[in-house]
Design a protein around this motif. Structure first.
Motif, PDB file in Angstrom:
ATOM      1  N   ALA A   5     -39.839 -16.153  -3.811  1.00  0.00           N
ATOM      2  CA  ALA A   5     -38.494 -16.748  -3.684  1.00  0.00           C
ATOM      3  C   ALA A   5     -38.770 -17.526  -5.318  1.00  0.00           C
ATOM      4  CB  ALA A   5     -38.900 -17.652  -2.599  1.00  0.00           C
ATOM      5  N   ILE A   6     -39.889 -17.432  -5.720  1.00  0.00           N
ATOM      6  CA  ILE A   6     -40.414 -18.232  -7.104  1.00  0.00           C
ATOM      7  C   ILE A   6     -40.247 -17.561  -7.493  1.00  0.00           C
ATOM      8  CG2 ILE A   6     -41.664 -19.050  -8.710  1.00  0.00           C
ATOM      9  CD1 ILE A   6     -43.037 -20.968  -6.478  1.00  0.00           C
ATOM     10  N   ILE A   7     -40.449 -16.005  -7.727  1.00  0.00           N
ATOM     11  CA  ILE A   7     -40.036 -15.101  -9.255  1.00  0.00           C
ATOM     12  C   ILE A   7     -38.541 -14.607  -8.416  1.00  0.00           C
ATOM     13  CG2 ILE A   7     -40.380 -12.051  -9.339  1.00  0.00           C
ATOM     14  CD1 ILE A   7     -43.335 -12.732  -8.341  1.00  0.00           C
ATOM     15  N   ILE A   8     -38.031 -14.377  -7.607  1.00  0.00           N
ATOM     16  CA  ILE A   8     -36.837 -14.532  -8.034  1.00  0.00           C
ATOM     17  C   ILE A   8     -35.778 -15.588  -8.418  1.00  0.00           C
ATOM     18  CG2 ILE A   8     -34.317 -14.174  -6.338  1.00  0.00           C
ATOM     19  CD1 ILE A   8     -36.294 -13.627  -3.836  1.00  0.00           C
ATOM     20  N   LEU A  29     -22.808 -17.419 -10.040  1.00  0.00           N
ATOM     21  CA  LEU A  29     -23.437 -16.467  -9.529  1.00  0.00           C
ATOM     22  C   LEU A  29     -24.892 -17.354  -8.781  1.00  0.00           C
ATOM     23  CD1 LEU A  29     -23.786 -13.440 -10.717  1.00  0.00           C
ATOM     24  CD2 LEU A  29     -22.266 -13.916  -9.445  1.00  0.00           C
ATOM     25  N   LEU A  30     -25.223 -18.138  -9.327  1.00  0.00           N
ATOM     26  CA  LEU A  30     -26.788 -19.245  -8.841  1.00  0.00           C
ATOM     27  C   LEU A  30     -26.187 -19.499  -7.458  1.00  0.00           C
ATOM     28  CD1 LEU A  30     -27.466 -20.993 -12.214  1.00  0.00           C
ATOM     29  CD2 LEU A  30     -28.794 -19.097 -11.423  1.00  0.00           C
ATOM     30  N   PRO A  31     -25.485 -20.677  -6.816  1.00  0.00           N
ATOM     31  CA  PRO A  31     -25.616 -20.950  -5.605  1.00  0.00           C
ATOM     32  C   PRO A  31     -25.552 -19.297  -4.273  1.00  0.00           C
ATOM     33  CG  PRO A  31     -23.314 -21.702  -6.762  1.00  0.00           C
ATOM     34  CD  PRO A  31     -24.030 -20.974  -8.017  1.00  0.00           C
ATOM     35  N   LEU A  32     -25.623 -18.447  -5.296  1.00  0.00           N
ATOM     36  CA  LEU A  32     -25.361 -17.684  -4.315  1.00  0.00           C
ATOM     37  C   LEU A  32     -27.184 -17.277  -3.978  1.00  0.00           C
ATOM     38  CD1 LEU A  32     -22.400 -14.956  -5.272  1.00  0.00           C
ATOM     39  CD2 LEU A  32     -22.355 -16.865  -3.585  1.00  0.00           C
ATOM     40  N   VAL A  33     -28.060 -17.304  -5.474  1.00  0.00           N
ATOM     41  CA  VAL A  33     -28.738 -16.827  -5.483  1.00  0.00           C
ATOM     42  C   VAL A  33     -29.924 -18.014  -4.895  1.00  0.00           C
ATOM     43  CG1 VAL A  33     -30.908 -16.543  -6.898  1.00  0.00           C
ATOM     44  CG2 VAL A  33     -28.706 -15.657  -7.652  1.00  0.00           C
ATOM     45  N   TYR A  34     -29.225 -19.016  -4.916  1.00  0.00           N
ATOM     46  CA  TYR A  34     -30.285 -20.003  -4.073  1.00  0.00           C
ATOM     47  C   TYR A  34     -30.071 -19.988  -2.709  1.00  0.00           C
ATOM     48  CZ  TYR A  34     -30.755 -21.765  -8.456  1.00  0.00           C
ATOM     49  OH  TYR A  34     -31.036 -22.381 -10.225  1.00  0.00           O
TER      50      TYR A  34
END
Length: 248
Positions: A5-8, A29-34
């Motif tokens: 998860a940290i790497i992602i 796009l960041l909220p989608l990643v998290y």
């Protein structure tokens, strides 16, 4: 949090930062990643996003205002309206469910993706006296509420609106990024009260730092890649994910 998860998170912030540095967009796009890739909660995701938006917004606005003049009336009034709208969004958040907030988020992601594909025509007007102060406040408060609730950065909405009103593109970017700082501060306060802040601070600072590094790389090598192609790729990802999460 797992190592994967940290790497992602690191890779996502770096890549999104590069896209922001090259094209000025992609932060949505960041909220989608998290939430989608890492499985982080809504409140935690929004806290990290808006902390990042605050840091990048300040630095981006400073650089743009250093190189391009801005209308002080637009700058001050939009910043104040952004703060008011963000505080209102913190209050409104208590009356909507997580499901409603998520639908608003994906709706904004879809809008951002489509908006990114539409060519922006610049019809610059030297005198901004036609943009009344009440109009600035109305637009500023509305954009702040929508962005604070959805997790989208203010510029994705504000830049097209300002350009439609005849504001120069560079000026619109500088003013919008400055407003995003004032949208972020009240929003950060609101979400910080809902999470374990001590555990979140290292992740917040780390994400903001990696995103900043990516942004600087993107700015430096902005001429090395087709902006149009990069925007198409970002938009395709945003639209596809938004449609999937909204309708499937």
């Amino acid at each position: 949090m797992s190592l994967s998860a940290i790497i992602i998170i690191i890779i996502a912030n770096l890549l999104v930062g590069v896209c922001v540095g090259m094209t000025g967009v992609a932060g949505f796009l960041l909220p989608l990643v998290y939430m989608f890739l890492v499985g982080m909660g809504y409140d935690e995701s929004m806290l990290i996003c808006f902390f990042t938006f605050m840091i990048i917004g300040y630095e981006g606005s400073r650089l743009h205002r250093k190189n391009f003049p801005v209308d002080k009336r637009l700058l001050v009034n939009l910043a104040a309206a952004g703060a008011v709208g963000a505080f209102a969004a913190v209050y409104i958040r208590g009356f909507i469910t997580n499901d409603m907030a998520m639908k608003l988020l994906y709706g904004m992601v879809f809008f951002a993706g489509v908006s990114n594909l539409i060519p922006k025509k610049q019809n610059r007007i030297e005198d901004y006296s036609h943009i009344k102060t009440w109009m600035i406040w109305g637009i500023g408060v509305f954009v702040a509420i929508v962005c604070a609730l959805s997790g989208a950065g203010g510029p994705i909405l504000m830049i097209p609106i300002l350009m439609l009103l005849g504001v120069d593109a560079h000026e619109a970017i500088g003013v919008s990024m400055f407003q995003s700082v004032f949208i972020a501060i009240p929003t950060i306060i609101g979400f910080a009260m809902k999470v374990d802040l001590l555990k979140m601070v290292p992740l917040m600072v780390g994400c903001a730092f990696v995103h900043y590094v990516g942004t600087r790389i993107g700015v430096r090598y902005s001429k090395a890649i087709s902006h149009k192609m990069l925007k198409y790729i970002v938009s395709a990802i945003a639209i596809s994910v938004a449609i999937w999460k909204l309708f499937f």
